[in-house]
Scaffold this motif. Structure first.
Motif, PDB file in Angstrom:
ATOM      1  N   ALA A 151       2.370   5.513   2.373  1.00 22.68           N
ATOM      2  CA  ALA A 151       1.825   6.732   1.569  1.00 22.68           C
ATOM      3  C   ALA A 151       0.168   6.246   2.203  1.00 22.68           C
ATOM      4  O   ALA A 151      -0.478   7.377   2.302  1.00 22.68           O
ATOM      5  CB  ALA A 151       1.772   6.341   0.293  1.00 22.68           C
ATOM      6  N   ARG A 152      -0.225   5.172   2.423  1.00 19.03           N
ATOM      7  CA  ARG A 152      -1.549   4.993   2.879  1.00 19.03           C
ATOM      8  C   ARG A 152      -1.572   5.842   4.355  1.00 19.03           C
ATOM      9  O   ARG A 152      -2.656   6.368   4.585  1.00 19.03           O
ATOM     10  CB  ARG A 152      -1.768   3.792   2.873  1.00 19.03           C
ATOM     11  N   ALA A 153      -0.505   5.444   5.306  1.00 19.17           N
ATOM     12  CA  ALA A 153      -0.781   5.953   6.610  1.00 19.17           C
ATOM     13  C   ALA A 153      -0.532   7.566   6.316  1.00 19.17           C
ATOM     14  O   ALA A 153      -1.385   8.153   7.509  1.00 19.17           O
ATOM     15  CB  ALA A 153       0.453   5.533   7.260  1.00 19.17           C
ATOM     16  N   ASP A 154      -0.072   8.091   5.360  1.00 21.05           N
ATOM     17  CA  ASP A 154       0.213   9.578   5.393  1.00 21.05           C
ATOM     18  C   ASP A 154      -1.220  10.240   4.633  1.00 21.05           C
ATOM     19  O   ASP A 154      -1.117  11.450   4.370  1.00 21.05           O
ATOM     20  CB  ASP A 154       1.597   9.772   4.761  1.00 21.05           C
ATOM     21  N   GLY A 155      -1.875   9.447   4.158  1.00 21.02           N
ATOM     22  CA  GLY A 155      -3.197   9.858   3.198  1.00 21.02           C
ATOM     23  C   GLY A 155      -2.899  10.265   1.904  1.00 21.02           C
ATOM     24  O   GLY A 155      -3.796  10.549   1.216  1.00 21.02           O
ATOM     25  N   ALA A 156      -1.654   9.875   1.417  1.00 20.30           N
ATOM     26  CA  ALA A 156      -1.358  10.070  -0.034  1.00 20.30           C
ATOM     27  C   ALA A 156      -1.921   9.128  -0.994  1.00 20.30           C
ATOM     28  O   ALA A 156      -2.226   9.550  -2.268  1.00 20.30           O
ATOM     29  CB  ALA A 156       0.158  10.020  -0.209  1.00 20.30           C
ATOM     30  N   ALA A 186       8.576  -3.133  18.333  1.00 20.00           N
ATOM     31  CA  ALA A 186       8.999  -4.214  17.757  1.00 20.00           C
ATOM     32  C   ALA A 186       7.822  -4.427  16.707  1.00 20.00           C
ATOM     33  O   ALA A 186       6.589  -4.539  16.951  1.00 20.00           O
ATOM     34  CB  ALA A 186       8.855  -5.483  18.345  1.00 20.00           C
ATOM     35  N   GLU A 187       7.961  -4.249  15.318  1.00 20.60           N
ATOM     36  CA  GLU A 187       7.086  -4.393  14.213  1.00 20.60           C
ATOM     37  C   GLU A 187       6.565  -5.762  13.858  1.00 20.60           C
ATOM     38  O   GLU A 187       7.356  -6.843  14.210  1.00 20.60           O
ATOM     39  CB  GLU A 187       7.677  -3.553  12.775  1.00 20.60           C
ATOM     40  N   LEU A 188       5.288  -5.872  13.898  1.00 22.33           N
ATOM     41  CA  LEU A 188       4.547  -7.141  13.953  1.00 22.33           C
ATOM     42  C   LEU A 188       5.194  -8.181  13.039  1.00 22.33           C
ATOM     43  O   LEU A 188       5.324  -9.188  13.313  1.00 22.33           O
ATOM     44  CB  LEU A 188       3.305  -6.955  13.768  1.00 22.33           C
ATOM     45  N   THR A 189       5.234  -7.819  11.592  1.00 21.37           N
ATOM     46  CA  THR A 189       5.477  -8.849  10.668  1.00 21.37           C
ATOM     47  C   THR A 189       6.997  -9.482  11.089  1.00 21.37           C
ATOM     48  O   THR A 189       7.118 -10.485  10.812  1.00 21.37           O
ATOM     49  CB  THR A 189       5.517  -8.345   9.433  1.00 21.37           C
ATOM     50  N   ASN A 190       7.902  -8.705  11.313  1.00 12.46           N
ATOM     51  CA  ASN A 190       9.100  -9.289  11.767  1.00 12.46           C
ATOM     52  C   ASN A 190       9.089  -9.920  13.116  1.00 12.46           C
ATOM     53  O   ASN A 190      10.013 -10.885  13.238  1.00 12.46           O
ATOM     54  CB  ASN A 190      10.177  -8.122  11.732  1.00 12.46           C
ATOM     55  N   ALA A 191       8.356  -9.414  13.845  1.00 11.60           N
ATOM     56  CA  ALA A 191       8.406  -9.889  15.234  1.00 11.60           C
ATOM     57  C   ALA A 191       7.655 -11.389  15.104  1.00 11.60           C
ATOM     58  O   ALA A 191       8.255 -12.332  15.920  1.00 11.60           O
ATOM     59  CB  ALA A 191       7.359  -9.419  16.279  1.00 11.60           C
ATOM     60  N   ARG A 203       2.098  -1.927  14.620  1.00  8.11           N
ATOM     61  CA  ARG A 203       1.477  -2.511  13.397  1.00  8.11           C
ATOM     62  C   ARG A 203       2.008  -1.736  12.099  1.00  8.11           C
ATOM     63  O   ARG A 203       1.932  -0.336  12.292  1.00  8.11           O
ATOM     64  CB  ARG A 203      -0.049  -2.636  13.420  1.00  8.11           C
ATOM     65  N   PRO A 204       2.139  -2.242  10.947  1.00  6.81           N
ATOM     66  CA  PRO A 204       2.257  -1.593   9.717  1.00  6.81           C
ATOM     67  C   PRO A 204       1.207  -0.523   9.578  1.00  6.81           C
ATOM     68  O   PRO A 204       0.023  -0.664   9.818  1.00  6.81           O
ATOM     69  CB  PRO A 204       2.332  -2.540   8.624  1.00  6.81           C
ATOM     70  N   GLY A 205       1.722   0.878   9.463  1.00  9.94           N
ATOM     71  CA  GLY A 205       0.954   1.871   9.222  1.00  9.94           C
ATOM     72  C   GLY A 205       1.089   2.752  10.462  1.00  9.94           C
ATOM     73  O   GLY A 205       0.758   4.114  10.337  1.00  9.94           O
ATOM     74  N   GLU A 206       1.577   2.272  11.592  1.00 10.70           N
ATOM     75  CA  GLU A 206       1.715   3.224  12.728  1.00 10.70           C
ATOM     76  C   GLU A 206       2.930   4.251  12.615  1.00 10.70           C
ATOM     77  O   GLU A 206       4.037   3.904  12.070  1.00 10.70           O
ATOM     78  CB  GLU A 206       1.991   2.363  14.237  1.00 10.70           C
ATOM     79  N   VAL A 207       2.890   5.299  12.982  1.00  8.41           N
ATOM     80  CA  VAL A 207       3.976   6.477  12.990  1.00  8.41           C
ATOM     81  C   VAL A 207       4.717   5.982  14.238  1.00  8.41           C
ATOM     82  O   VAL A 207       4.386   6.041  15.579  1.00  8.41           O
ATOM     83  CB  VAL A 207       3.155   7.803  13.201  1.00  8.41           C
ATOM     84  N   ILE A 252       7.803   5.722   9.786  1.00  3.29           N
ATOM     85  CA  ILE A 252       6.345   5.029   9.760  1.00  3.29           C
ATOM     86  C   ILE A 252       6.911   3.613   9.630  1.00  3.29           C
ATOM     87  O   ILE A 252       7.315   3.145   8.891  1.00  3.29           O
ATOM     88  CB  ILE A 252       5.447   5.472   8.630  1.00  3.29           C
ATOM     89  N   ALA A 253       6.208   2.978  10.659  1.00  2.00           N
ATOM     90  CA  ALA A 253       6.340   1.332  10.767  1.00  2.00           C
ATOM     91  C   ALA A 253       5.522   0.856   9.296  1.00  2.00           C
ATOM     92  O   ALA A 253       4.355   1.121   8.762  1.00  2.00           O
ATOM     93  CB  ALA A 253       5.469   0.576  12.052  1.00  2.00           C
TER      94      ALA A 253
END
Length: 477
Positions: free
Chosen positions: A433-438, A163-168, A201-205, A226-227
């Protein structure tokens, strides 16, 4: 289509209440280009007296969109809030998710007193919040897992439950301070706490695509989901191109979500009475906001008028006498689909106001009313938080409505920066993109990239504008 040198490609699955789409973005340190790969209708279905989401049609649209997107480095999913699917112990869906506009939300209610609910969750009273829907949920006793809509789609893509945090945070089942589930609230519904999946949390794979999904879409099985801020407003607020913290935001579409960004929840009795909510945002932020009925009445008017040209009607409305007739679009009479022009006329008649007698005057009434509702929500947010703001950002579909943006600037006595229209998709892909390093950096750095790469329109308040009570939202000493 190959990425340009130094960029990577991401797919945003953006599911709205009337349509879904897949948007592809090319992102690099100074690049943010988007294109829509696929769009599909999201039409609810009434069966046996209940209004359902056609979730399998939605999922089919997602698969077709991912196939149209081509090779991507990541996939993120966002949608509307509060609605859910229930899985049995084998992971099979027990039934179609019920639409938040279904009549059951009118009679559903948690047994927990609202004052206690607000003190624990910080979430404002809405009859369609998940906790209230569950109170009227006949399938709860046989369910093993509850998944909100974006988490359900992610589960079908990857086989991973969460369950992704912002929607939860919108469910009214999450502790506002710990940002974990409140098991006592689930138990109060007669459900085991285990029905609520682990928080992401946002950014988690989330995980790679299932082999059968990869084969269906033509994507690599190594493609990762990616979340992101899976509540579409969380992604939209991440997509606000603010230059500093002194801003208010309006994510304007079917609903207008109006508020300010905080570092901590603001839970007070005054906030509860004013119906302000504390929803989780990106990077630990809090979206302190109030739901205002947005463009829904206008959308329903256009639907009733069938072949009406909205752009032409807005031009005509701009020439009409301002604030001749004003309605409270949050009145329950405007909530359900139906003959909105007739309801607007009836409201004005009962209020002793001139009844809009042309389509242009009806449109002007709706837009004037929404601009005043925006001001009222911003005024209240500033009063409750003690914040100071210099700018109002309008993002989403409403940012294309020049009349609404100009009137909101006039009403608030503050500059309005309109855009990006695609704030939700932008917030979605930037977290990927941030989670992936772009890209790298803080939320402020992501917003700086938006300012450098996206077209924005600025509306200054007009001193001569005849807006009742204008200027009350201006900078404070």
């Amino acid at each position: 289509m190959q990425s340009a040198p130094g960029t990577r490609r991401y797919a945003a699955v953006d599911l709205g209440a009337s349509s879904g789409r897949v948007v592809v973005a090319e992102i690099g340190p100074d690049t943010l280009d988007l294109r829509e790969a696929h769009r599909f209708a999201n039409v609810p279905v009434r069966a046996g007296g209940t209004l359902y989401w056609d979730i399998l049609h939605v999922y089919r649209g997602v698969l077709e969109g991912l196939r149209a997107a081509g090779p991507v480095d990541g996939i993120g999913i966002d949608s509307w809030a509060v609605d859910y699917g229930l899985l049995d112990e084998r992971g099979a869906l027990l039934g179609n998710p019920v639409h938040y506009r279904d009549a059951r939300t009118e009679r559903a209610n948690s047994d927990v007193p609202f004052e206690e609910l607000y003190a624990r969750t910080g979430i404002a009273r809405q009859p369609f919040n998940t906790i209230h829907q569950l109170a009227a949920e006949p399938g709860l006793a046989t369910a093993a897992t509850l998944l909100l809509i974006p988490d359900l789609i992610a589960y079908w893509l990857t086989g991973r439950i969460g369950a992704e945090l912002t929607n939860a945070s919108t469910t009214q089942l999450l502790d506002a301070r710990t940002r974990g589930w409140d098991p006592a609230l689930a138990a109060g519904l007669g459900a085991a706490a285990s029905i609520l999946p682990p928080i992401r949390r946002p950014g988690e794979v989330i995980g790679p695509l299932l082999p059968e999904v990869a084969a269906e879409t033509g994507l690599s099985p190594d493609t990762r989901v990616i979340a992101v801020g899976s509540h579409d407003t969380a992604s939209a607020v991440a997509g606000v191109p603010a230059a500093d913290e002194r801003f208010a935001y309006i994510s304007c579409g079917t609903w207008s979500l109006v508020g300010v960004e905080l570092d901590q929840p603001m839970i007070s009795e005054e906030g509860r009475r004013a119906n302000f909510t504390n929803e989780a945002g990106i990077d630990g932020t809090v979206r302190y906001l109030r739901n205002v009925t947005g463009l829904w009445p206008l959308q329903e008017c256009v639907r009733v008028w069938s072949a009406a040209d909205l752009g032409e009607l807005l031009e005509q409305a701009a020439r009409e006498e301002p604030f001749r007739s004003v309605v409270d679009a949050d009145d329950p009479v405007f909530h359900a689909p139906g003959d909105m022009p007739a309801r607007i006329a009836d409201f004005c008649r009962r209020a002793g106001q001139p009844v809009p007698d042309t389509r242009a005057r009806t449109v002007r009434c709706v837009v004037d009313s929404l601009a005043l509702a925006h001001r009222a929500a911003i005024d209240e947010a500033l009063r409750l938080t003690g914040r100071e703001v210099d700018t109002v950002h309008i993002v989403g579909g409403g940012s294309r409505n020049a009349l609404l943006c100009r009137l909101t600037a006039d009403a608030c006595g503050l500059p309005v920066v309109a855009g990006p229209v695609e704030a939700t998709s932008i917030g979605n892909v930037l977290v990927q993109a941030r989670a992936d390093g772009a890209v790298s950096g803080t939320l402020a750095d992501l917003r700086a990239l938006i300012r450098r790469s996206q077209p924005l329109e600025r509306y200054e308040p007009r001193p001569e504008a005849a807006v009742p009570g204008a200027g009350r939202s201006g900078p404070r000493a």
